[in-house]
Design a protein around this motif. Structure first.
Motif, PDB file in Angstrom:
ATOM      1  N   ASN A  78      26.001  63.890 -69.391  1.00  0.00           N
ATOM      2  CA  ASN A  78      26.692  64.928 -68.411  1.00  0.00           C
ATOM      3  C   ASN A  78      26.183  64.529 -66.901  1.00  0.00           C
ATOM      4  O   ASN A  78      26.979  64.506 -66.086  1.00  0.00           O
ATOM      5  CB  ASN A  78      26.495  66.189 -68.627  1.00  0.00           C
ATOM      6  CG  ASN A  78      27.141  66.747 -69.944  1.00  0.00           C
ATOM      7  OD1 ASN A  78      28.382  66.182 -70.356  1.00  0.00           O
ATOM      8  ND2 ASN A  78      26.529  67.774 -70.541  1.00  0.00           N
ATOM      9  N   LEU A  79      24.994  64.292 -66.555  1.00  0.00           N
ATOM     10  CA  LEU A  79      24.499  64.381 -65.352  1.00  0.00           C
ATOM     11  C   LEU A  79      24.024  62.933 -64.907  1.00  0.00           C
ATOM     12  O   LEU A  79      23.234  62.436 -65.495  1.00  0.00           O
ATOM     13  CB  LEU A  79      23.553  65.365 -65.107  1.00  0.00           C
ATOM     14  CG  LEU A  79      23.696  66.698 -65.613  1.00  0.00           C
ATOM     15  CD1 LEU A  79      22.267  67.744 -65.407  1.00  0.00           C
ATOM     16  CD2 LEU A  79      24.670  67.148 -64.609  1.00  0.00           C
ATOM     17  N   LEU A  80      24.559  62.488 -63.685  1.00  0.00           N
ATOM     18  CA  LEU A  80      23.846  61.310 -63.067  1.00  0.00           C
ATOM     19  C   LEU A  80      22.356  61.408 -63.010  1.00  0.00           C
ATOM     20  O   LEU A  80      21.551  60.333 -63.486  1.00  0.00           O
ATOM     21  CB  LEU A  80      24.312  61.306 -61.658  1.00  0.00           C
ATOM     22  CG  LEU A  80      24.166  59.821 -60.830  1.00  0.00           C
ATOM     23  CD1 LEU A  80      24.882  58.686 -61.761  1.00  0.00           C
ATOM     24  CD2 LEU A  80      25.144  59.808 -59.718  1.00  0.00           C
ATOM     25  N   GLU A  81      21.800  62.531 -62.925  1.00  0.00           N
ATOM     26  CA  GLU A  81      20.333  62.561 -62.833  1.00  0.00           C
ATOM     27  C   GLU A  81      19.622  62.539 -64.107  1.00  0.00           C
ATOM     28  O   GLU A  81      18.680  61.766 -64.433  1.00  0.00           O
ATOM     29  CB  GLU A  81      20.004  63.892 -62.253  1.00  0.00           C
ATOM     30  CG  GLU A  81      20.099  64.261 -60.942  1.00  0.00           C
ATOM     31  CD  GLU A  81      21.968  64.845 -60.657  1.00  0.00           C
ATOM     32  OE1 GLU A  81      22.126  65.266 -59.532  1.00  0.00           O
ATOM     33  OE2 GLU A  81      22.546  64.650 -61.427  1.00  0.00           O
ATOM     34  N   THR A  82      20.362  62.860 -65.315  1.00  0.00           N
ATOM     35  CA  THR A  82      19.781  62.533 -66.536  1.00  0.00           C
ATOM     36  C   THR A  82      19.929  60.968 -66.796  1.00  0.00           C
ATOM     37  O   THR A  82      18.785  60.228 -67.336  1.00  0.00           O
ATOM     38  CB  THR A  82      20.669  63.206 -67.681  1.00  0.00           C
ATOM     39  OG1 THR A  82      20.598  64.732 -67.407  1.00  0.00           O
ATOM     40  CG2 THR A  82      20.023  62.910 -69.216  1.00  0.00           C
ATOM     41  N   LEU A  83      20.979  60.257 -66.620  1.00  0.00           N
ATOM     42  CA  LEU A  83      21.309  58.879 -66.889  1.00  0.00           C
ATOM     43  C   LEU A  83      20.047  58.001 -66.046  1.00  0.00           C
ATOM     44  O   LEU A  83      19.612  57.291 -66.447  1.00  0.00           O
ATOM     45  CB  LEU A  83      22.524  58.509 -66.295  1.00  0.00           C
ATOM     46  CG  LEU A  83      22.866  56.956 -66.686  1.00  0.00           C
ATOM     47  CD1 LEU A  83      22.675  56.576 -68.012  1.00  0.00           C
ATOM     48  CD2 LEU A  83      24.200  56.657 -66.156  1.00  0.00           C
ATOM     49  N   ILE A  84      19.922  58.307 -64.617  1.00  0.00           N
ATOM     50  CA  ILE A  84      18.918  57.403 -63.788  1.00  0.00           C
ATOM     51  C   ILE A  84      17.462  57.762 -64.332  1.00  0.00           C
ATOM     52  O   ILE A  84      16.710  56.835 -64.351  1.00  0.00           O
ATOM     53  CB  ILE A  84      19.012  57.773 -62.467  1.00  0.00           C
ATOM     54  CG1 ILE A  84      18.860  56.617 -61.643  1.00  0.00           C
ATOM     55  CG2 ILE A  84      18.437  59.184 -62.138  1.00  0.00           C
ATOM     56  CD1 ILE A  84      19.103  56.846 -60.212  1.00  0.00           C
ATOM     57  N   GLY A  85      17.280  58.977 -64.919  1.00  0.00           N
ATOM     58  CA  GLY A  85      15.797  59.257 -65.498  1.00  0.00           C
ATOM     59  C   GLY A  85      15.590  58.300 -66.506  1.00  0.00           C
ATOM     60  O   GLY A  85      14.575  57.823 -66.596  1.00  0.00           O
ATOM     61  N   LYS A  86      16.476  58.451 -67.549  1.00  0.00           N
ATOM     62  CA  LYS A  86      16.378  57.566 -68.761  1.00  0.00           C
ATOM     63  C   LYS A  86      16.438  55.937 -68.508  1.00  0.00           C
ATOM     64  O   LYS A  86      15.654  55.557 -68.991  1.00  0.00           O
ATOM     65  CB  LYS A  86      17.665  58.016 -69.714  1.00  0.00           C
ATOM     66  CG  LYS A  86      17.611  59.262 -70.426  1.00  0.00           C
ATOM     67  CD  LYS A  86      19.017  59.484 -71.068  1.00  0.00           C
ATOM     68  CE  LYS A  86      19.435  58.297 -72.182  1.00  0.00           C
ATOM     69  NZ  LYS A  86      20.343  58.580 -72.873  1.00  0.00           N
TER      70      LYS A  86
END
Length: 124
Positions: A78-86
């Motif tokens: 859902n979130l760009l923030e989630t993707l970049i963290g992973k």
């Protein structure tokens, strides 16, 4: 080794473009959208030249590129923030990586601008 045998090394991939399943909007949940990833990996002190000119003794940028694509396309996020963290966590697991800087841009979310998140972790 003398002080001229080693140097700080950064591996950089810039402008890597591909489609990813990312976003909270209805159309983003059903169709992939183009993103662009820029990544810098701090490798710290490295020999100025590998002793035997063998790819096995350096971080292969082909592997880094594939990890970025695989992490960003593995599942809908859902979130760009989630993707970049992973992605940052995954890249930090690579051998000799001391720090990671990543920028992920959604290229077509707005007509008049690109939206991006940039994160930095580890040592710089």
């Amino acid at each position: 080794m003398t002080t001229f045998d080693t140097g700080l090394q950064t591996l950089t991939l810039t402008g890597l473009r591909f489609d990813a399943n990312l976003g909270i909007l209805a159309h983003e949940k059903v169709e992939p959208q183009p993103i662009q990833v820029d990544a810098e990996l701090n490798l710290g002190q490295q020999p100025l030249a590998p002793s035997d000119d063998d790819i096995m003794h350096v971080l292969d940028y082909r592997k880094v590129r594939q990890i970025i694509i695989d992490e960003c396309t593995a599942e809908h996020v859902n979130l760009l923030e989630t993707l970049i963290g992973k992605l940052a966590q995954r890249l930090m697991l690579l051998p000799n990586v001391r720090g990671v800087r990543i920028k992920i841009a959604k290229l077509e979310i707005f007509d008049d601008c690109e939206v991006a998140i940039r994160t930095e972790t580890g040592q710089w």
